[in-house]
Each structure stands twice: as structure tokens, then as C-alpha cells.
Enzyme design. Sequence first.
Site, short mmCIF file in Angstrom:
data_model
loop_
_atom_site.label_atom_id
_atom_site.label_comp_id
_atom_site.label_asym_id
_atom_site.label_seq_id
_atom_site.Cartn_x
_atom_site.Cartn_y
_atom_site.Cartn_z
N VAL A 24 0.83 -1.20 0.00
CA VAL A 24 0.00 0.00 0.00
C VAL A 24 0.86 1.26 0.00
CG1 VAL A 24 -1.89 1.22 1.10
CG2 VAL A 24 -1.76 -1.26 1.28
N LYS A 77 -6.20 -0.80 10.64
CA LYS A 77 -7.43 -1.02 11.44
C LYS A 77 -7.18 -0.96 12.94
CE LYS A 77 -7.83 -4.99 9.21
NZ LYS A 77 -7.26 -4.81 7.88
N GLU A 85 -10.52 5.83 5.78
CA GLU A 85 -11.43 5.18 4.83
C GLU A 85 -11.02 3.75 4.49
OE1 GLU A 85 -14.40 4.42 3.42
OE2 GLU A 85 -14.59 6.55 3.02
N ALA A 109 -11.08 -1.47 1.90
CA ALA A 109 -10.02 -0.80 1.13
C ALA A 109 -10.52 0.52 0.54
CB ALA A 109 -9.47 -1.74 0.05
N GLY A 138 -2.19 -16.52 -3.47
CA GLY A 138 -1.79 -15.31 -2.75
C GLY A 138 -2.94 -14.54 -2.12
N ASP A 151 -9.95 -10.45 11.54
CA ASP A 151 -9.88 -9.32 10.61
C ASP A 151 -11.28 -8.76 10.35
OD1 ASP A 151 -8.57 -7.79 8.27
OD2 ASP A 151 -10.12 -8.97 7.26
N LYS A 207 -13.13 -4.99 11.47
CA LYS A 207 -13.87 -4.10 10.58
C LYS A 207 -15.28 -3.83 11.12
CE LYS A 207 -11.09 -5.52 6.65
NZ LYS A 207 -10.92 -6.56 5.63
N1 LIG Z 1 -3.07 -4.65 1.31
C1 LIG Z 1 -4.37 -4.46 1.32
O1 LIG Z 1 -5.10 -4.85 0.40
C2 LIG Z 1 -5.01 -3.74 2.45
C3 LIG Z 1 -6.37 -3.42 2.40
C4 LIG Z 1 -6.96 -2.69 3.45
C5 LIG Z 1 -6.18 -2.34 4.54
N2 LIG Z 1 -4.86 -2.69 4.58
C6 LIG Z 1 -4.09 -2.29 5.73
O2 LIG Z 1 -3.01 -1.53 5.28
C7 LIG Z 1 -1.93 -1.65 6.19
C8 LIG Z 1 -0.70 -2.05 5.47
O3 LIG Z 1 -0.91 -3.30 4.86
P1 LIG Z 1 0.22 -4.01 4.10
O4 LIG Z 1 -0.40 -5.20 3.48
O5 LIG Z 1 0.91 -3.06 3.26
O6 LIG Z 1 1.19 -4.43 5.30
P2 LIG Z 1 2.67 -4.95 5.20
O7 LIG Z 1 2.94 -5.49 3.89
O8 LIG Z 1 2.90 -5.77 6.40
O9 LIG Z 1 3.55 -3.61 5.29
C9 LIG Z 1 3.79 -2.97 6.50
C10 LIG Z 1 4.83 -1.90 6.32
O10 LIG Z 1 4.99 -1.24 7.58
C11 LIG Z 1 6.34 -1.27 7.97
N3 LIG Z 1 6.35 -1.29 9.43
C12 LIG Z 1 5.86 -2.23 10.29
N4 LIG Z 1 6.05 -1.84 11.57
C13 LIG Z 1 6.66 -0.65 11.52
C14 LIG Z 1 7.12 0.27 12.51
N5 LIG Z 1 6.99 0.02 13.81
N6 LIG Z 1 7.72 1.40 12.10
C15 LIG Z 1 7.86 1.67 10.79
N7 LIG Z 1 7.46 0.85 9.80
C16 LIG Z 1 6.86 -0.30 10.16
C17 LIG Z 1 6.92 -2.48 7.31
O11 LIG Z 1 8.31 -2.34 7.23
P3 LIG Z 1 9.26 -3.33 6.35
O12 LIG Z 1 9.18 -2.83 4.94
O13 LIG Z 1 10.61 -3.06 6.95
O14 LIG Z 1 8.76 -4.71 6.55
C18 LIG Z 1 6.22 -2.39 5.96
O15 LIG Z 1 6.86 -1.44 5.14
C19 LIG Z 1 -2.34 -2.68 7.21
O16 LIG Z 1 -2.82 -2.04 8.35
C20 LIG Z 1 -3.44 -3.42 6.51
O17 LIG Z 1 -4.32 -4.01 7.41
C21 LIG Z 1 -4.25 -3.38 3.56
C1 LIG Z 2 -2.04 0.14 3.60
C2 LIG Z 2 -0.70 0.01 3.06
O1 LIG Z 2 -0.11 0.95 2.57
N1 LIG Z 2 -0.18 -1.17 3.10
C3 LIG Z 2 1.11 -1.47 2.60
C4 LIG Z 2 2.14 -1.02 3.54
O2 LIG Z 2 3.39 -1.45 3.15
C5 LIG Z 2 3.50 -2.84 2.99
C6 LIG Z 2 4.91 -3.21 2.60
O3 LIG Z 2 5.84 -2.91 3.57
C7 LIG Z 2 2.55 -3.36 1.97
O4 LIG Z 2 2.63 -4.76 1.83
C8 LIG Z 2 1.17 -2.97 2.34
O5 LIG Z 2 0.27 -3.32 1.33
#
Ligand SMILES: NC(=O)c1ccc[n+]([C@@H]2O[C@H](COP(=O)([O-])OP(=O)(O)OC[C@H]3O[C@@H](n4cnc5c(N)ncnc54)[C@H](OP(=O)(O)O)[C@@H]3O)[C@@H](O)[C@H]2O)c1
Ligand SMILES: CC(=O)N[C@H]1CO[C@H](CO)[C@@H](O)[C@@H]1O
Length: 373
Positions: A17, A125, A155, A160, A217, A231, A235
Amino acid sequence: MPAPRQVCIAVIGVGGVGRCFLTQLQDLSARLSQSRLNPIYLSLILVSRSSKLLHSPSYKPINLATWEDDLNASTVSVLPPSEIASYLENAPARVVLVDNTSNQDVANAYPLFLKKGISVVTPNKKAFSDSFQLWKDIFDAALNGQGSGGYVFHESSVGAGLPVISTLKELVETGDEVRKIEGVFSGTMSFLFNSFMPVGGGGGSFSAEVKKAKELGYTEPDPRDDLNGLDVARKLTILARLAGLEVESPTSFPVQSLIPKELESCSSGDEFLARLGEFDDDMEKLKKEAADEGKVVRFVGSIDVAKNDVKVGLEKFDVSHPIAALKGSDNIISFYTKRYGDNPLIIQGAGAGGEVTAMGVTGDLVKVIRLLS
Ligand SMILES: NC(=O)c1ccc[n+]([C@@H]2O[C@H](COP(=O)([O-])OP(=O)(O)OC[C@H]3O[C@@H](n4cnc5c(N)ncnc54)[C@H](OP(=O)(O)O)[C@@H]3O)[C@@H](O)[C@H]2O)c1
Ligand SMILES: CC(=O)N[C@H]1CO[C@H](CO)[C@@H](O)[C@@H]1O
Ligand SMILES: *[C@@H]1O[C@H](CO)[C@@H](O)[C@H](O)[C@H]1NC(C)=O
């Protein structure tokens, strides 16, 4: 003529994201700065992942075209949220923090950021679905709550990029009476049940469909993190609170887990998947029962506002119901209200994915920039 305005942006989390968001930020920044009447200049002043952080004591803007190389080259390790807040508090312009992590510590610091006048936009969330006290602390501090600090928008924390939260807020703020909210809130669960029991018959065993979803995936690395229902419960907690219910936490109402008791203690996701087939008979029985009634089984969440009743789990739906007709990994959210009567307001579409989630975040950022101008 008003002076050109500047807004500072800080991004924590650069995963799927965060990455998409930074690309969208590059376009947004160019468009806003080129406005003839009312230019606004966005500067990125902090980017962080879990191990490293990039910022500049003089608030020199980070180059949006090279942020990734620059972050990788940084030797500064990650700072605690309180230190990030102090850095941002002294920035030369109003600051918007984009939290793109799923980290609870960052979420717990929102009241602190907001009190310092820093706005927060996030798909995370955790802040809004944890204790009711944290929810209150956030909105007591926020300018769009009871407080005088920064603005907060989230939002993308439900559905999403789909306009779920903004729609619910508008229904409530314009005086409609929201009676019931019902839907499929997880892309993973949507995909799983649309494949396990498609309308018209077919579909494989439950364990085979879980394995397929993982290979494609659609699940977390350990599918139990999807199948435990938490999860979806998070929500539902957010929506129920926006509808006016004081939900204490995502574990304070019934949530059906699809993890068989006997497999809760498996030491790994792989061991869990290897043994899940032993429990296929239970799901097959449910499938047959539904089929005999002309229905399908789906994993849904629902909120009955008048009865103060929130629940998450399996339910049967007539094959003609909109929830039964959902495709792929789409989400669907129905709002039953006084104004809409028997025909609910329905929002449907992709409820996961970097681009659409980042769109919700960028949309929130545009709202905050407009409010700050
Ligand atoms: N992907 C979706 O479709 C989707 C949809 C709706 C909501 N969301 C929400 O969006 C958020 C991000 O999702 P994601 O899938 O992108 O998660 P993710 O892939 O796990 O990415 C998390 C990111 O945050 C960084 N991070 C974690 N802890 C940290 C900290 N303490 N300080 C600084 N950086 C930190 C991670 O660093 P590293 O790069 O070093 O690992 C990574 O860059 C989540 O809350 C998720 O629930 C995602
Ligand atoms: C919500 C969001 O931005 N999620 C992204 C945050 O960054 C991680 C990678 O570190 C992505 O996997 C998430 O989708
Ligand atoms: C930066 O580092 C991350 C994580 O170590 C890596 O996945 C990524 O490919 C690197 N990016 C660049 C542009 O070097």
C-alpha cells in the site's frame, strides 16, 4: 494573492500500500503545485519501514523519484513514535502522517500525534478496532472529533478504497437511522466461499479451496490469520462504533472461527494445512444442508443497531440474495436504513489490493489538504 501553501507528508510503512501511495503522491503533488489559482506544495519529510528511517533535521524534502534507494541507503534506525512526533511537530508547515503499517504501537500513538496538530490518514485497522478507550482518545484529540488537534481519516480500514466509512458517516450525519449493516468484509473469505460453494453447484472440498486460495496469494502466510475471523471482527467493530454502538473490543461479541479446535495448536501454517482435510466432512455437511434449502453458505458480518447485536460467522443465503452472487474476492456491504427502506444501499467491489487501498489513503489525504487550506 494568498501565499503559496505547503503541506508536509510523513509515511510510515512502505509495503504494497505504502509503495502505491507514494506513486500516487508523486502525481498528486505535481497536480496540486500546478494549480494556477491556488497552488499547494507537498513535501515528503519522513519515510520509514520497520528497520530504517529517512528524514532530515532541516526538513529538506525527500525526492519522490528516488525515495526507495535513499531509504535503503539510510543508516538511521527506526525511531519510536514519540520521537517521530517531536520531529514532525517542529516541521515548517502543517503535517499529515500516513501510517501504512499494521503496527499497534504506531496506532497507540495517534492521540499524541493528533494533540500535536499532526493529521493522520491510514488504512491501519488497529487504532480504531482496539479498546474503546483508544477510540475515544483519538476522537477526543482530533479536530474532526471533539478536539482541536489534527484531522484523522481511515477510509481504507474497511473495504479498502470502497467508500464504506464515508457513506456510513454521511448517513449518520444527515440524520438517517441506520438499522442494520451486513456484508462480506474479507477478500479472502469472499474468494474462499465463492469457490467452495458457487451458485449453481460445484466447488471443491474446503481444505482444497483453502490451499488454492493460499497458492494464489489470497491468504495471509498462515491462513489461520484469515480463518480465525478477527480481521472481519475488527472491521465490524469500526462500523458499529461509527453507527453509535460502544463496542468494547473485537473480541467482545460472537466471532465464529473456522479453525477446528484440534488444529489451533498446530505449530505452523503448513502443518495446519496438511491436517485441515480431516475436518472436511463438517463443512461438506453444512454445504449439503444449505443446498437442500436452495441456499449457499457465506462468511459474513452483521450489525443490528437497535438490538446492539454484532456478530461474525457463517450464514446461509438464498441464491437470489446479492451476497450469494458476489464474484472473486470482492466485498459487499449493505446498509439498511430508515430512508432506504427494504432496498438497502449496497456498496460492492474490490476490497483489497495495493492500488485501491492506496486510493482510499490518497483520497483521505486530499480531504485533509482541503481542510487545512
Ligand atoms: N493490502 C491491502 O489490500 C489492504 C487493504 C486494506 C487495509 N490494509 C491495511 O493496510 C496496512 C498495510 O498493509 P500491508 O499489506 O501493506 O502491510 P505490510 O505489507 O505488512 O507492510 C507494513 C509496512 O509497515 C512497515 N512497518 C511495520 N512496523 C513498523 C514500525 N513500527 N515502524 C515503521 N514501519 C513499520 C513495514 O516495514 P518493512 O518494509 O521493513 O517490513 C512495511 O513497510 C495494514 O494495516 C493493513 O491491514 C491493507
Ligand atoms: C495500507 C498500506 O499501505 N499497506 C502497505 C504497507 O506497506 C507494505 C509493505 O511494507 C505493503 O505490503 C502494504 O500493502
Ligand atoms: C530496498 O530494500 C528492500 C528491503 O531490504 C528491498 O526489498 C528492495 O528491493 C530495495 N530497493 C532498492 C531500490 O534497492
